[in-house]
Design a protein around this motif. Structure first.
Motif: not given
Lengths: 221, 55
Positions: A207-208, A211, A214-215, A218, A221
Motif C-alpha cells: 500500500w505504502i 502511494l 502515484r506520488l 503526479l 506530469q
C-alpha cells in the motif's frame, strides 16, 4: 471492492499487535518474552523481499516494454524505483529491530555473522541502485540501466541473505545448521499470529509503495 | 529426584507483568499508534486520488 486488501492488511496487523502481546508463547530460556519479536521483526524482512520482488517484476516489464523499437514505458521505471525505496525502509526497520533483539539474546548489537553482514552488503547493493539512478540524466537510459542493475541486485540479495548464511555457521535462526523457529518453537499458537503478521505487513508495505508510485507519477506530469 | 535433575530450569517470563493486568494499557496505546498511522495512510490515499482526478 478495490481497497479491500488495504483494509485486510490493516486489520491483520492490528490483530497481531494485540494478539502478539497477549497470547501465550513457548517458555524458553534466554529468549524469554523476546520470542514475541518473531511477530514484528521477521515480517519486516518478508515485506522487504516481497517489495523487492515487485520492483524486479516492474524492471522486467520496463525492459519488455522497449521490445521491437517501441518507446520505453517509464511508468514501470517509477514503479520499480518506488517499490525498491519502500523495501529499503522495511529492511532498515528489520535491521534495527534485529539489533535490539541481538543485544538482548546474543549480547551484542552487531556480530560478524554471515546473516548480518549479508544484510549489510544487500543494503549497499541497493544503495548503489539509487546512486546509479541519480547519476544518469537521460530518462530512457536511466530507466534501462537501472532495470538491468535491479535484476542483478535482486539475485545478489537472494545469495547474500538466503543462500550464503545457510552454508556456514551462523547465530541467526534458520542458518548454518541452526534451526529456524519453525523447527521446534513455532507452535500452532504462534502460527496463528505469525502468518497473519507476515501477510498483513506485506499488504501494508504494498500500500505504502503504491502511494509512493502515484506520488511519483503526479510529480512527473 | 532424578526427574527434577533432568528438567530444564523454568524460563523467566513476564508473568507478574501480566498478572497485574495493566498490559492492556500498553496494547491499547500500541493500537492507537497503529490506527493513527493507518488513518494517515488513508488520508494520503484520498489526497492523491483528488490530485489524480485534477491532473
Amino acid at each position: 471492492m478495490k481497497n479491500l486488501w488495504k483494509i485486510l492488511g490493516a486489520a491483520l496487523v492490528g490483530y497481531t499487535l494485540i494478539a502478539g502481546l497477549l497470547f501465550d508463547v513457548p517458555r524458553l530460556v534466554i529468549l524469554n518474552e523476546t520470542i514475541r519479536n518473531l511477530y514484528f521483526h521477521v515480517p519486516m524482512w518478508f515485506t522487504m523481499i516481497a517489495l523487492l520482488a515487485g520492483s524486479l517484476v516492474y524492471s522486467f516489464r520496463l525492459l519488455r516494454s522497449g521490445d521491437q523499437g517501441r518507446l520505453l514505458d517509464l511508468n514501470r521505471d517509477r514503479q520499480a524505483k518506488a517499490f525498491a525505496e519502500v523495501a529499503m525502509i522495511f529492511s532498515l526497520l528489520g535491521l534495527f529491530t534485529g539489533m535490539i533483539w541481538a543485544k538482548a539474546t546474543w549480547g551484542a548489537y552487531w556480530t560478524a555473522d554471515p546473516k548480518l553482514n549479508g544484510t549489510a552488503v544487500t543494503l549497499l547493493i541497493y544503495a548503489a541502485y539509487f546512486i546509479l539512478r541519480g547519476s544518469i540524466d537521460d530518462a530512457e537510459k536511466r530507466a534501462r540501466l537501472a532495470a538491468v542493475y535491479n535484476v542483478f541486485a535482486f539475485v545478489l540479495m537472494i545469495v547474500f541473505i538466503g543462500i550464503l548464511p545457510r552454508m556456514t555457521d551462523s547465530l541467526h535462526p534458520g542458518n548454518g545448521g541452526n534451526p529456524a523457529f519453525g523447527n521446534y518453537d513455532l507452535d500452532n499458537r504462534m502460527r496463528m499470529v505469525f502468518y497473519p503478521a507476515a501477510l498483513g505487513w506485506i499488504l501494508i508495505g504494498w500500500w505504502i509503495a503504491q502511494l509512493r508510485v502515484r506520488l511519483e507519477n503526479l510529480s512527473a506530469q | 529426584m532424578l526427574l527434577s535433575f533432568l528438567q530444564a530450569p523454568p524460563a523467566e517470563m513476564a508473568d507478574l507483568f501480566r498478572a497485574e493486568g495493566k498490559i492492556y494499557v500498553v496494547v491499547a496505546v500500541i493500537g492507537i499508534v497503529f490506527a493513527g498511522l493507518v488513518a494517515y495512510l488513508v488520508w494520503m490515499e484520498r489526497r492523491i486520488t483528488q490530485l489524480e482526478k485534477k491532473a
